[in-house]
Design a protein around this motif. Sequence first.
Motif: not given
Length: 939
Positions: A311-315
């Motif tokens: 969760q929250g990692m760059p796409e």
Amino acid sequence: MTEKQLHKELADIFTADQLFTDELSRLTKGTDAGLYRLIPKAVVKVNSEEEVIRLLRFCNDKKIPVTFKAGGTSLSGQTISDSILMEAGKGFDFSVITDNGETATFGCGLTGGAANLILRRYRRKLGPKPASVKSAKIGGIISNNASGSSYGILHNSYNTIKSMRIIFANGSVLDTGNSESRKAFIAENPQLIGDIVQLHRDATENKAIESRIASKFKLKNTCGYGVNSLIDFDDPIDIIQHLMIGSEGTLGFISQATFRTVHDAPLKATAMVYFRNLRDVSEAIIPLRGCQVSAAELMDRNALRAVEDQQGMPEELKTLPEGAAALLIDTSADDEATLLNQMREIEERLAHIETLTPIKFTTDKFLYNLYWNVRNGLFTSAAATRPAHTASIIEDVAFSGERLGDALTDLRELLVNSGYSDAVMWGHLLDGNVHFTVFPDINSVEEVKRYSTFMHELSELVVVKHDGSLKAEHGTGRNMAPFVEKEWGSDIYDLMKRIKRAFDPDNVLNPGVIINDDSEVFIKNLKRIPDANPIIDKCIECGFCEVVCPSKDLTLTPRQRIVAYRFIADSSSAEKNRQKSILKQVREISYPLDQTCATDGLCGIACPVDIDTGKLVKELRWQQNGKLANLVADTIASNMAPLTSFIRGFITLPHSISKVVGYKSMENFARGIYKLGDGVFPLWTKYTPSGSKKIKQNIYSNENPDSPEVVYFPSCITRSMGGPSFGYEEKEDLPAKMLSVLRKAGYKVIIPEEKNRLCCGMAFSSKGFRKQAVRKENELNEALLKASRNGELPIVCDMSPCLLHMRETLDGRLKLYDQVEFIHDFLIGRLQFTKAPVRIAVHSTCSATKMQLEEKLFKVASLCADEVIVPDSVTCCGWAGDRGFFYPELNNAALSPLKNEIMNASEGYSNSRTCEIGLSINSGVAYKSLVYLVDKCTT
């Protein structure tokens, strides 16, 4: 000397609380973060230089090996022993700041994280910053010449230490910062001084040796001794000081060191730059070395894949092609103009290199933290997903910038060909320093052989093909000792052996580390990694959890509990009924393993692989709860209303008596009852709360018909024992104060119906009564849904531990707030604050810390008081629900630094009524809910 005789002789020169000879202590204290297991014959905890001298003279006279241990975060087998292990105690946990923070002296037992907290107020920091800095201690950081991501060679221990105090194998002491000590040491140790002078001559007069040493130390290098000392300095004392750095406890004991600290620029920017492959990313390093760069962190495709689904990692991580790599570039400055210029220069210097996306720096705090979360999560994610039974081994090597592209390409090919294609590679690329993980099953003979073959091929690739460093910052230890001569050649290796003989002629200090003639030592004495319990099986025994553990100075740490449980599980594997065998052995060590565990969960935050050891302890409690215990729990769960009513009346009685006979007499009497009961009766003190008043209404209306509404759930603790205690000026209980603040802010307050029988279930859960906990959770869930109109209204609770448990177990529709959080988020704009002219101390409970409420607690407190102090060294208070009543020693051990760190604060505040008892006892200041202060300072 037999083990029994050794224990007897050590007992003659050390007190019982310093000497550990039982099997449990020797096993658990003898563990470090490496992949090896040796069990010491005895562990001695020392708290002063005099005690170190006493032990070293004993070992030197008897020719008994001794190994030093600080934080135990070493990865290469430096801090384990099958002889005597010397552990640095709290006497070495000190600091002296000079020159407005530009220089600082730290005891070897202070953690790097604690040192940086002290330096932060001066905008300074330590030069070395290993990944373990929060847990690694100063002695270990120096002894391994640790560096880390941001500072490389320039700011490592070798280049930032100004002076140190050293205790040698024969017990002699040298203070390199004191001219008289230097003169005396030279006069009293002619043999050592003569040997050092000759080593210096032999290194500098042989130009081939001198050139080779100079060339090798242009890279990060911690393989073998720091022989650069022999060519960098002429004075024998300066050479001795610098040889100590990176010597891994084999030359002497560093009791303290004075550092030249590093400026910590406040403005920071970062860019995540993506490249097609490892060769392309390597081309960026030489240009970056000409820029103002704080860090340049490599992440290969496996590393990015390990975190991309979190969760929250760059796409964009998910769209990167196979073989891609990323470079996280960090720069910092004191002003915006300088920062902008630095960013622009970096972009210009890298313009000629092809990247998958444009280089774009950000100063946005959210993005900045997001990118660093990617970097910091690499090892965590890789280690957490490794196969069962496998060890997590981190190797680190270094190459010159010119060879880096080829070397990394070859290294990846070697990993794939060796069967470690899942290896994650990352590193401090500004220094050409690369880390990678391999996950061998070291329980398997065949896997150990494969690992051995890999290590030999790795040494060939690094040393012979690319002239690199086999160890860049993790130290030699046992792991790389057989390969030191291969890296340095026989002439320089001979210098290293002469260094060891000069300092330690009888080979007493940490034998087998750095210098070892056993070519197979790196695959001997490997840890067994059994399937023990899914809760802890991913543990890598790194020790990051230990610094936050309230029982660390009393019984066991989370790492030690896991080591003990693994040993029990492994020894029970052949039993027909394995679980019964485990539980039987667990009961035998119940006090250190279970009873003194606070189960606070902070270890899970500190753990790289998110292991909450408290969950294991709760499971053990559940497994051990018998029919009678469950019957008692059922009775309590069914009778919460009469129970809280009884406590309300009974708990006020001791305070009434104290007003007649005096608190001192009452406390003495209570202490006698506690000792007589031997664990049956809780310990009462003057800070134990008095009873609350019964809450008679369910609705507290407001004059304004349009006033906002809030549901207030007073926990069972505050409904029963939320009243004032010794040191309180106010006579009102906490629920009354909470209602006062809410109504002052214009709220209509709704209290759930049947409030007197409600409980969040946390008390049952922490003791392993799962069925009863679920029952109370369900009752509360139903009541709060009804009171809040299915989650339409916010709900505030007056105990942060209860609130956290509610968030973890209740319906997701419920909007649940801690008391301080609700004040911060909803009431600041509705209340008029007037600061009181006082210095106060605040404590963030474990639950508040896990909910990330520290800043909100500090902000609300700062609106109410002129000065707010947050003690640096205090984490969990160790009260742990009711542990403080029955095991007060846990609370006392956890809060031992509190009294000194509140710096004459006259008032203390927190957000848990039970925690406030222990905080008051150990500080001498009456702690109370922050709601009291808000009520006093607002209109």
